[in-house]
Motif scaffolding. Structure first.
Motif, mmCIF file in Angstrom:
data_model
loop_
_atom_site.group_PDB
_atom_site.id
_atom_site.type_symbol
_atom_site.label_atom_id
_atom_site.label_comp_id
_atom_site.label_asym_id
_atom_site.label_seq_id
_atom_site.Cartn_x
_atom_site.Cartn_y
_atom_site.Cartn_z
ATOM 1 N N HIS A 117 5.983 4.226 -6.117
ATOM 2 C CA HIS A 117 6.251 3.177 -7.111
ATOM 3 C C HIS A 117 7.426 2.308 -6.673
ATOM 4 O O HIS A 117 7.347 1.072 -6.706
ATOM 5 C CB HIS A 117 6.558 3.804 -8.477
ATOM 6 C CG HIS A 117 5.435 4.597 -9.051
ATOM 7 N ND1 HIS A 117 5.627 5.596 -9.981
ATOM 8 C CD2 HIS A 117 4.088 4.536 -8.836
ATOM 9 C CE1 HIS A 117 4.461 6.121 -10.315
ATOM 10 N NE2 HIS A 117 3.513 5.501 -9.642
ATOM 11 N N LYS A 118 8.494 2.937 -6.254
ATOM 12 C CA LYS A 118 9.680 2.187 -5.842
ATOM 13 C C LYS A 118 9.398 1.383 -4.577
ATOM 14 O O LYS A 118 9.909 0.275 -4.410
ATOM 15 C CB LYS A 118 10.848 3.142 -5.651
ATOM 16 C CG LYS A 118 11.313 3.788 -6.961
ATOM 17 C CD LYS A 118 12.431 4.783 -6.735
ATOM 18 C CE LYS A 118 12.864 5.414 -8.060
ATOM 19 N NZ LYS A 118 13.945 6.420 -7.869
ATOM 20 N N MET A 119 8.611 1.961 -3.677
ATOM 21 C CA MET A 119 8.245 1.240 -2.456
ATOM 22 C C MET A 119 7.441 -0.008 -2.795
ATOM 23 O O MET A 119 7.698 -1.097 -2.266
ATOM 24 C CB MET A 119 7.447 2.155 -1.531
ATOM 25 C CG MET A 119 6.989 1.481 -0.236
ATOM 26 S SD MET A 119 5.334 0.690 -0.379
ATOM 27 C CE MET A 119 4.265 2.142 -0.387
ATOM 28 N N TYR A 120 6.449 0.130 -3.685
ATOM 29 C CA TYR A 120 5.634 -1.024 -4.068
ATOM 30 C C TYR A 120 6.511 -2.138 -4.643
ATOM 31 O O TYR A 120 6.367 -3.320 -4.296
ATOM 32 C CB TYR A 120 4.588 -0.627 -5.115
ATOM 33 C CG TYR A 120 3.523 0.341 -4.644
ATOM 34 C CD1 TYR A 120 2.989 0.279 -3.363
ATOM 35 C CD2 TYR A 120 3.031 1.321 -5.513
ATOM 36 C CE1 TYR A 120 2.003 1.167 -2.956
ATOM 37 C CE2 TYR A 120 2.053 2.208 -5.113
ATOM 38 C CZ TYR A 120 1.535 2.135 -3.840
ATOM 39 O OH TYR A 120 0.563 3.015 -3.445
ATOM 40 N N LEU A 121 7.407 -1.769 -5.543
ATOM 41 C CA LEU A 121 8.278 -2.768 -6.177
ATOM 42 C C LEU A 121 9.183 -3.446 -5.153
ATOM 43 O O LEU A 121 9.366 -4.667 -5.179
ATOM 44 C CB LEU A 121 9.119 -2.105 -7.275
ATOM 45 C CG LEU A 121 8.349 -1.559 -8.482
ATOM 46 C CD1 LEU A 121 9.280 -0.746 -9.373
ATOM 47 C CD2 LEU A 121 7.699 -2.676 -9.286
ATOM 48 N N THR A 122 9.731 -2.654 -4.251
ATOM 49 C CA THR A 122 10.624 -3.215 -3.238
ATOM 50 C C THR A 122 9.887 -4.173 -2.313
ATOM 51 O O THR A 122 10.376 -5.271 -2.015
ATOM 52 C CB THR A 122 11.258 -2.077 -2.412
ATOM 53 O OG1 THR A 122 12.012 -1.224 -3.280
ATOM 54 C CG2 THR A 122 12.175 -2.633 -1.340
ATOM 55 N N CYS A 139 7.160 -5.835 -2.969
ATOM 56 C CA CYS A 139 6.791 -7.033 -3.726
ATOM 57 C C CYS A 139 7.967 -8.002 -3.827
ATOM 58 O O CYS A 139 7.789 -9.224 -3.767
ATOM 59 C CB CYS A 139 6.292 -6.657 -5.115
ATOM 60 S SG CYS A 139 4.618 -5.969 -5.110
ATOM 61 N N ALA A 140 9.166 -7.455 -3.985
ATOM 62 C CA ALA A 140 10.358 -8.313 -4.015
ATOM 63 C C ALA A 140 10.593 -8.945 -2.648
ATOM 64 O O ALA A 140 10.860 -10.146 -2.539
ATOM 65 C CB ALA A 140 11.574 -7.507 -4.457
ATOM 66 N N GLU A 141 10.473 -8.142 -1.615
ATOM 67 C CA GLU A 141 10.712 -8.658 -0.269
ATOM 68 C C GLU A 141 9.678 -9.705 0.129
ATOM 69 O O GLU A 141 10.001 -10.698 0.794
ATOM 70 C CB GLU A 141 10.695 -7.498 0.733
ATOM 71 C CG GLU A 141 11.879 -6.553 0.570
ATOM 72 C CD GLU A 141 11.767 -5.317 1.438
ATOM 73 O OE1 GLU A 141 12.755 -4.565 1.506
ATOM 74 O OE2 GLU A 141 10.682 -5.091 2.032
#
Length: 330
Positions: A85-90, A92-94
């Motif tokens: 989950h945290k990887m996906y969010l990160t 997407c931000a990048e």
């Protein structure tokens, strides 16, 4: 032309967004929907590594220069961990994706408020898919940019509150000051017009996009969706607090049998794994997986291209609104 807060926010032609679909919402379908004037969807859970996920986002951008959304479902899963989950969010931000469809827990509770801050700083628009007013209010307070109001008619995992689209949309519209998108029971211009009349700024649909030429699933599945009616779905997994709406078939009947016998999640999981769904999409066997589709299948009468579907929906919605106007001035 129908112009709303959503078409203005993303500079899209039609206020029509694709909802998440496991193993289906990949770059090709996503780009086809966005190129047709709506907003396609990349479903993050399809991709298990950062390189695969980032690659999917970049491939989508090679196929379209239009906006699209990414679904991240923040729920406990066998294969998708909190680290995913945290990887996906990160990522997407990048990659500065245009928008996120968050399902399940809100970002601030599942991952921390710092992830909302990170995404907003990157210019990513945040939408939370909810089935209740209380969750919509929380999302607005947490800083989300919009709400997907998901009625009990939707396929997938509607909230246990069991509130219909007809009531949920106007209740959320009157309770928050951010754009609201209706999902659940939407499949044509008439239902799109109804959602707009209820106060929505756009519609989201998933089941209807399965019956498009660009959708990479077996023709048998598409034919089945055209053949089936609104009564041909059922709610499963209510007893284990994982309520889902799926097509009535041998698998959903087996799940319901386990639930009636008092069986727990450990007996249900083998019947509802994502691998079974992938096998169904590839082989066309309509009985081997819990195909998560909504009651809107009753409104699916043919397989169209994404361009044909979106253009006809918008034209029909405008026509329906025009008919109402004539009734008011008659």
């Amino acid at each position: 032309m129908i112009q709303t807060k959503i078409t203005e926010m993303f500079d899209i032609e039609y206020p029509i967004i694709c909802g998440a679909m496991m193993w289906i919402c990949k770059p090709e379908l996503c780009a086809a929907i966005s190129n047709a004037g709506g907003m396609g969807n990349i479903t993050a859970a399809i991709y298990k590594t950062e390189d695969e996920f980032r690659g999917a986002l970049r491939k989508t951008r090679e196929l379209t220069d239009k906006p699209f959304t990414v679904n991240i479902t923040l729920l406990p899963s066998i294969n998708i961990t909190p680290e995913h989950h945290k990887m996906y969010l990160t990522v997407c931000a990048e990659e500065k994706v245009p928008a996120l469809e968050i399902s399940g827990a809100p970002i601030d509770k599942a991952c921390g408020m710092e992830y909302i801050d990170m995404l907003k700083k990157a210019g990513v628009k945040l939408f939370h898919k909810v089935g209740s007013v209380r969750h919509a209010i929380h999302a607005e307070k947490a800083g989300y940019d919009g709400i997907f109001a998901a009625g009990i008619e939707e396929g997938g995992h509607p909230l246990n509150d069991d509130v219909t689209t007809m009531l949920l949309t106007p209740r959320i519209v009157e309770s928050v000051n951010i754009p609201v998108v209706t999902t659940g029971g939407i499949a044509n211009g008439k239902t799109m017009a109804a959602a707009l009349m209820l106060g929505a700024d756009a519609v989201m649909m998933a089941s209807r996009f399965m019956a498009t030429q660009e959708c990479d699933i077996h023709a048998n599945i598409k034919d089945e969706l055209v053949k089936r009616q609104e009564r041909d779905t059922t709610l499963i997994c209510k007893s284990v607090n994982l309520q889902g709406r799926a097509l009535i078939n041998q698998t959903t009947q087996s799940v319901l049998d386990v639930e009636r016998e008092g069986g727990g999640l450990e007996k249900i999981i083998p019947l509802i794994t994502g691998d079974q769904c992938l096998k169904a999409w590839e082989t066309g066997d309509v009985d081997i997986a819990p195909m998560m589709v909504g009651q809107s299948i009753g409104l699916i009468h043919e397989v169209l291209t994404c361009k044909e579907l979106l253009a006809s929906m918008a034209a029909d919605a405008e026509a329906e609104i025009g008919k109402l106007h004539k009734k008011l001035i008659a």
